[in-house]
Design a protein around this motif. Structure first.
Motif, mmCIF file in Angstrom:
data_model
loop_
_atom_site.group_PDB
_atom_site.id
_atom_site.type_symbol
_atom_site.label_atom_id
_atom_site.label_comp_id
_atom_site.label_asym_id
_atom_site.label_seq_id
_atom_site.Cartn_x
_atom_site.Cartn_y
_atom_site.Cartn_z
ATOM 1 N N GLY A 112 109.924 22.992 137.119
ATOM 2 C CA GLY A 112 110.097 23.706 138.378
ATOM 3 C C GLY A 112 109.142 24.877 138.517
ATOM 4 N N GLU A 113 108.416 25.193 137.472
ATOM 5 C CA GLU A 113 107.464 26.294 137.471
ATOM 6 C C GLU A 113 106.064 25.725 137.704
ATOM 7 O OE1 GLU A 113 106.947 29.904 134.496
ATOM 8 O OE2 GLU A 113 106.427 28.014 133.546
ATOM 9 N N GLU A 114 105.317 26.322 138.617
ATOM 10 C CA GLU A 114 103.950 25.872 138.832
ATOM 11 C C GLU A 114 103.076 26.325 137.675
ATOM 12 O OE1 GLU A 114 102.021 26.626 142.503
ATOM 13 O OE2 GLU A 114 103.630 25.753 143.682
ATOM 14 N N ARG A 115 102.366 25.369 137.103
ATOM 15 C CA ARG A 115 101.460 25.664 136.001
ATOM 16 C C ARG A 115 100.078 25.128 136.335
ATOM 17 N NH1 ARG A 115 104.782 24.740 130.353
ATOM 18 N NH2 ARG A 115 106.409 26.248 130.815
ATOM 19 N N TYR A 116 99.095 25.794 135.786
ATOM 20 C CA TYR A 116 97.713 25.402 136.016
ATOM 21 C C TYR A 116 97.000 25.271 134.685
ATOM 22 C CZ TYR A 116 98.739 26.501 140.814
ATOM 23 O OH TYR A 116 99.310 26.514 142.051
ATOM 24 N N VAL A 117 96.090 24.316 134.628
ATOM 25 C CA VAL A 117 95.278 24.085 133.437
ATOM 26 C C VAL A 117 93.867 24.539 133.768
ATOM 27 C CG1 VAL A 117 94.377 22.357 131.837
ATOM 28 C CG2 VAL A 117 96.686 22.100 132.776
ATOM 29 N N TYR A 118 93.350 25.417 132.947
ATOM 30 C CA TYR A 118 91.992 25.921 133.120
ATOM 31 C C TYR A 118 91.118 25.393 131.992
ATOM 32 C CZ TYR A 118 93.506 29.458 136.505
ATOM 33 O OH TYR A 118 93.993 30.101 137.613
ATOM 34 N N LEU A 119 89.901 25.037 132.333
ATOM 35 C CA LEU A 119 88.875 24.738 131.342
ATOM 36 C C LEU A 119 87.844 25.842 131.484
ATOM 37 C CD1 LEU A 119 88.350 20.913 131.939
ATOM 38 C CD2 LEU A 119 89.546 21.968 130.052
ATOM 39 N N VAL A 127 96.652 26.790 129.504
ATOM 40 C CA VAL A 127 97.726 26.544 130.470
ATOM 41 C C VAL A 127 98.343 27.887 130.826
ATOM 42 C CG1 VAL A 127 99.926 25.387 130.894
ATOM 43 C CG2 VAL A 127 98.171 24.264 129.501
ATOM 44 N N VAL A 128 98.451 28.144 132.139
ATOM 45 C CA VAL A 128 99.013 29.409 132.606
ATOM 46 C C VAL A 128 100.048 29.154 133.690
ATOM 47 C CG1 VAL A 128 96.872 30.657 132.118
ATOM 48 C CG2 VAL A 128 97.308 29.833 134.416
ATOM 49 N N ALA A 129 100.877 30.152 133.911
ATOM 50 C CA ALA A 129 101.828 30.169 135.021
ATOM 51 C C ALA A 129 101.669 31.509 135.716
ATOM 52 C CB ALA A 129 103.248 29.994 134.515
ATOM 53 N N TYR A 130 102.060 31.542 136.966
ATOM 54 C CA TYR A 130 101.987 32.771 137.746
ATOM 55 C C TYR A 130 103.390 33.140 138.201
ATOM 56 C CZ TYR A 130 97.007 31.880 137.814
ATOM 57 O OH TYR A 130 95.709 31.655 137.432
ATOM 58 N N PRO A 131 104.044 34.048 137.460
ATOM 59 C CA PRO A 131 105.355 34.521 137.924
ATOM 60 C C PRO A 131 105.194 35.174 139.301
ATOM 61 C CG PRO A 131 104.923 35.236 135.678
ATOM 62 C CD PRO A 131 103.644 34.671 136.215
ATOM 63 N N GLU A 132 106.272 35.538 139.909
ATOM 64 C CA GLU A 132 106.217 36.055 141.275
ATOM 65 C C GLU A 132 105.426 37.345 141.404
ATOM 66 O OE1 GLU A 132 109.754 35.960 143.539
ATOM 67 O OE2 GLU A 132 110.357 34.037 142.736
ATOM 68 N N THR A 140 99.396 36.966 135.168
ATOM 69 C CA THR A 140 99.068 35.633 134.677
ATOM 70 C C THR A 140 99.711 35.490 133.312
ATOM 71 O OG1 THR A 140 96.959 35.649 135.838
ATOM 72 C CG2 THR A 140 97.194 34.078 134.034
ATOM 73 N N ARG A 141 100.617 34.529 133.181
ATOM 74 C CA ARG A 141 101.300 34.306 131.903
ATOM 75 C C ARG A 141 100.624 33.149 131.184
ATOM 76 N NH1 ARG A 141 105.860 31.239 130.709
ATOM 77 N NH2 ARG A 141 106.351 31.118 132.935
ATOM 78 N N TYR A 146 97.408 40.080 132.193
ATOM 79 C CA TYR A 146 97.882 38.918 131.441
ATOM 80 C C TYR A 146 99.080 39.305 130.593
ATOM 81 C CZ TYR A 146 93.341 37.015 132.629
ATOM 82 O OH TYR A 146 92.246 36.576 133.315
ATOM 83 N N GLU A 147 99.956 38.330 130.390
ATOM 84 C CA GLU A 147 101.081 38.533 129.476
ATOM 85 C C GLU A 147 101.314 37.227 128.730
ATOM 86 O OE1 GLU A 147 104.959 37.385 132.198
ATOM 87 O OE2 GLU A 147 104.470 39.493 131.955
ATOM 88 N N TRP A 148 101.983 37.361 127.593
ATOM 89 C CA TRP A 148 102.372 36.184 126.822
ATOM 90 C C TRP A 148 103.410 36.577 125.797
ATOM 91 C CZ3 TRP A 148 97.151 37.797 126.559
ATOM 92 C CH2 TRP A 148 96.798 38.509 125.409
ATOM 93 N N ASP A 149 104.075 35.589 125.289
ATOM 94 C CA ASP A 149 105.079 35.763 124.253
ATOM 95 C C ASP A 149 104.335 35.838 122.914
ATOM 96 O OD1 ASP A 149 106.814 34.767 122.058
ATOM 97 O OD2 ASP A 149 108.304 34.602 123.649
#
Length: 91
Positions: free
Chosen positions: A43-50, A62-67, A71-72, A3-6
């Motif tokens: 333009g970035e695919e994002r997913y919402v998890y519960l 809410v996460v995105a999957y860079p190439e 998991t961001r 996992y990564e995040w700002d």
């Protein structure tokens, strides 16, 4: 899973929602997760998890999957009443 995040975004998220991204990681890995695709204009695919964290809160993450295979985490908050009911009904 990696996992990564700002870190600035996490501080803002804690201040706004009271949820750390470490709590979000717990919810993503709880084993009882519901995944929804989020429509965005970015333009970035994002997913919402519960999912549920150890504090027994249902979280919306809410996460995105860079190439790469990272998991961001973009945001996390406690689920509202309707989201909790939806989560519980799916279990």
């Amino acid at each position: 899973m990696h996992y990564e995040w700002d870190s600035t975004k996490e501080k803002s998220n804690i201040k706004k929602h009271g949820v750390s991204f470490d709590d979000a990681k717990e919810a993503l890995n709880c084993g009882l997760v519901i995944v929804l695709k989020e429509d965005t204009d970015s333009g970035e695919e994002r997913y919402v998890y519960l999912g549920m964290c150890k504090k027994l809160n249902v979280l919306v993450v809410v996460v995105a999957y860079p190439e790469d295979e990272t998991t961001r985490i973009i945001s996390a908050r406690k689920a509202n009443k309707a989201e909790r009911k939806f989560y519980e009904a799916q279990l």
